[in-house]
Design an enzyme around this catalytic site. Structure first.
Site, PDB file in Angstrom:
ATOM      1  N   ASP A  52       9.165  66.026   3.259  1.00 50.26           N
ATOM      2  CA  ASP A  52       9.238  65.134   2.112  1.00 50.26           C
ATOM      3  C   ASP A  52      10.437  65.502   1.242  1.00 50.26           C
ATOM      4  OD1 ASP A  52       6.927  64.003   3.055  1.00 50.26           O
ATOM      5  OD2 ASP A  52       5.622  65.163   1.729  1.00 50.26           O
TER       6      ASP A  52
ATOM      7  N   ASP B 221       5.818  67.383   8.633  1.00 50.59           N
ATOM      8  CA  ASP B 221       6.306  66.368   7.695  1.00 50.59           C
ATOM      9  C   ASP B 221       7.329  66.984   6.754  1.00 50.59           C
ATOM     10  OD1 ASP B 221       4.498  64.372   8.663  1.00 50.59           O
ATOM     11  OD2 ASP B 221       2.905  65.411   7.564  1.00 50.59           O
TER      12      ASP B 221
ATOM     13  N   ASP C 228       0.249  69.824  -7.758  1.00 50.16           N
ATOM     14  CA  ASP C 228      -1.055  70.474  -7.878  1.00 50.16           C
ATOM     15  C   ASP C 228      -0.975  71.999  -7.855  1.00 50.16           C
ATOM     16  OD1 ASP C 228      -0.284  70.518  -5.226  1.00 50.16           O
ATOM     17  OD2 ASP C 228      -2.024  69.421  -4.475  1.00 50.16           O
TER      18      ASP C 228
END
Length: 438
Positions: free
Chosen positions: A62, A60, A138
């Site tokens: 992003d 993926d 995070d």
């Protein structure tokens, strides 16, 4: 290596890192370039940058930008906006979706106001700068930004050094971040297992103390986290990490108690062997059934519940079904295990005693059972805990290839009780004479 550093962030120039456009999805590059041409900032962000730095192959890609979701949609005809709490743009290229997020900022709260008291929809859609966006993430390893403008990497929280040292570190105060979202504890274990990173001491220390906060998380979300933990190719290390940080007893309380009381360690050996097999299947790009996975993870709990019921004098068949139901219902209070997985899981357990049967009709009936293959694979796995079932495994391996020969050999060896093969007498239905009251 020379890094450009100012008060806000560190810039790692192209000649000082190994991230190459050759390893980035062509569709992600299209989105990055088009955003830049339109005058917006455009950065590859998060796990893709982290994985490329350690030589991985991200699935993926992003993107983070200062363009609003509506502005992104205006640039791409193949774009749709999703989400309410966190508005995102998805640019669709066939089966590949490039996720584009606008830089977010934390809302400044008045003194005495807790974060959870603020409407999440408002709080998560406050746009900000790239600096604001970085500190909201995070882990430091996930807060690295690859710039399409000059191919540099921008680091706002020390993530570049942590990736080089293979350390997983929370951004901000760990206890506060876990209290904001307890699922971050599971994410820490999962990422450490996936990346072969060490969890930073201050990041790891609060986890056993705060593990019980996971009980406040939505069971459906915990189910999804379990799938990520155990079906991403790093199940063994995820299991060991959950054990080490006191999280296994929260996700699988009855199974963890059963493992703790199993002094021989045979059940744990079986679970680890099954998880290693799962990792091998994922690595070989083979399918893994969640039903089989949960049958494995909850097997110690089932064995313990069954033993207790039988000790209380419950007949074997009833005890088996009651143990299966009890374990399933108790686990569903923790994680939302769907029936499409829990029912096949129970069938795998309940078929195990039938492998000891050699009667001809029962052999053919079991071979035709839709859950036979999964149940047999589970029987084979049980050999890692005990050699008690070796003869059963040998018989059913042969029965799958030559059922008649396997049954004949069992009959010749005296392993079949022929009396149990007598067909049941069918009761005749008595019909009253027509035209009578009887």
């Amino acid at each position: 290596m020379t890094l450009d550093t100012d008060a806000a962030h560190t810039i790692i120039p192209r000649d000082a890192h190994n991230v190459s456009r050759r390893d980035i999805s062509p569709n992600a590059l299209r989105v990055l370039y088009k955003l830049r041409e339109a005058g917006f900032g455009a950065f590859l962000v998060g796990g893709a940058v982290r994985d490329l730095l350690i030589g991985g192959h991200p699935k993926d890609f992003d993107i983070a930008t200062n363009a609003t979701p509506e502005q992104v949609r205006g640039l791409f005809r193949n774009c749709r906006l999703i989400g309410r709490r966190f508005r995102l743009a998805h640019v669709v290229f066939g089966r590949e979706i490039i996720e584009v997020a606008t830089f977010r900022a934390n809302q400044v709260l008045e003194e005495g106001v807790e974060v959870h008291e603020v409407e999440a929809v408002v709080r998560d859609n406050i746009f900000g700068s790239i600096d604001d966006d970085a500190v909201r993430r995070d882990f430091t390893a996930n807060a690295l930004y690859y710039s399409i403008e000059d191919f540099s990497i921008r680091d706002y929280v020390g993530g570049y050094e942590d990736v080089q040292a293979r350390v997983l570190r929370l951004i901000g105060d760990p206890e506060r971040r876990y209290r904001e979202d307890p699922v971050r504890m599971l994410r820490a274990v999962r990422l450490a297992a996936k990346l072969d990173f060490t969890i930073d001491g201050p990041t790891a220390e609060p986890i056993p103390r705060l593990a019980s906060l996971l009980r406040e998380a939505a069971p459906a979300r915990l189910f999804e986290e379990c799938l990520k933990l155990f079906l991403s190719g790093h199940a063994v290390q995820s299991f060991i990490g959950l054990e080490a940080h006191g999280l296994l007893a929260i996700l699988f309380p009855e199974a963890a108690a059963a493992l703790q009381s199993n002094r021989s360690g045979a059940l744990r050996s079986m679970v680890l062997k099954g998880l290693a097999d799962t990792d091998a299947r994922v690595a070989a790009d083979e399918t893994v059934s969640p039903s089989f996975l949960f049958a494995l993870l909850l097997w110690p709990a089932y064995c313990r519940a069954l033993a207790r019921l039988q000790a209380d004098g419950v007949q074997q068949v009833d005890a088996q079904q009651r143990a299966a139901d009890r374990v399933t219902l108790h686990e569903m209070d923790v994680i939302a295990l769907p029936r499409r997985f829990s029912l096949p899981m129970q069938e795998i357990w309940l078929l195990q005693p039938r492998f000891a049967q050699r009667q001809r009709r029962r052999v053919f009936r079991l071979l035709a059972h839709p859950r036979f293959r999964a149940a047999f694979d589970f029987l084979v796995l049980r050999l890692s805990a005990s050699n008690e079932h070796a003869a059963d495994v040998e018989f059913w391996r042969e029965a799958q290839q030559h059922p008649d020969a396997a049954v004949a050999a069992a009959e010749a060896a005296g392993d079949i009780d022929e009396t149990s093969e007598r067909p049941k007498r069918r009761r005749r239905r008595r019909h009253a004479p027509s035209g009578t009251a009887e």
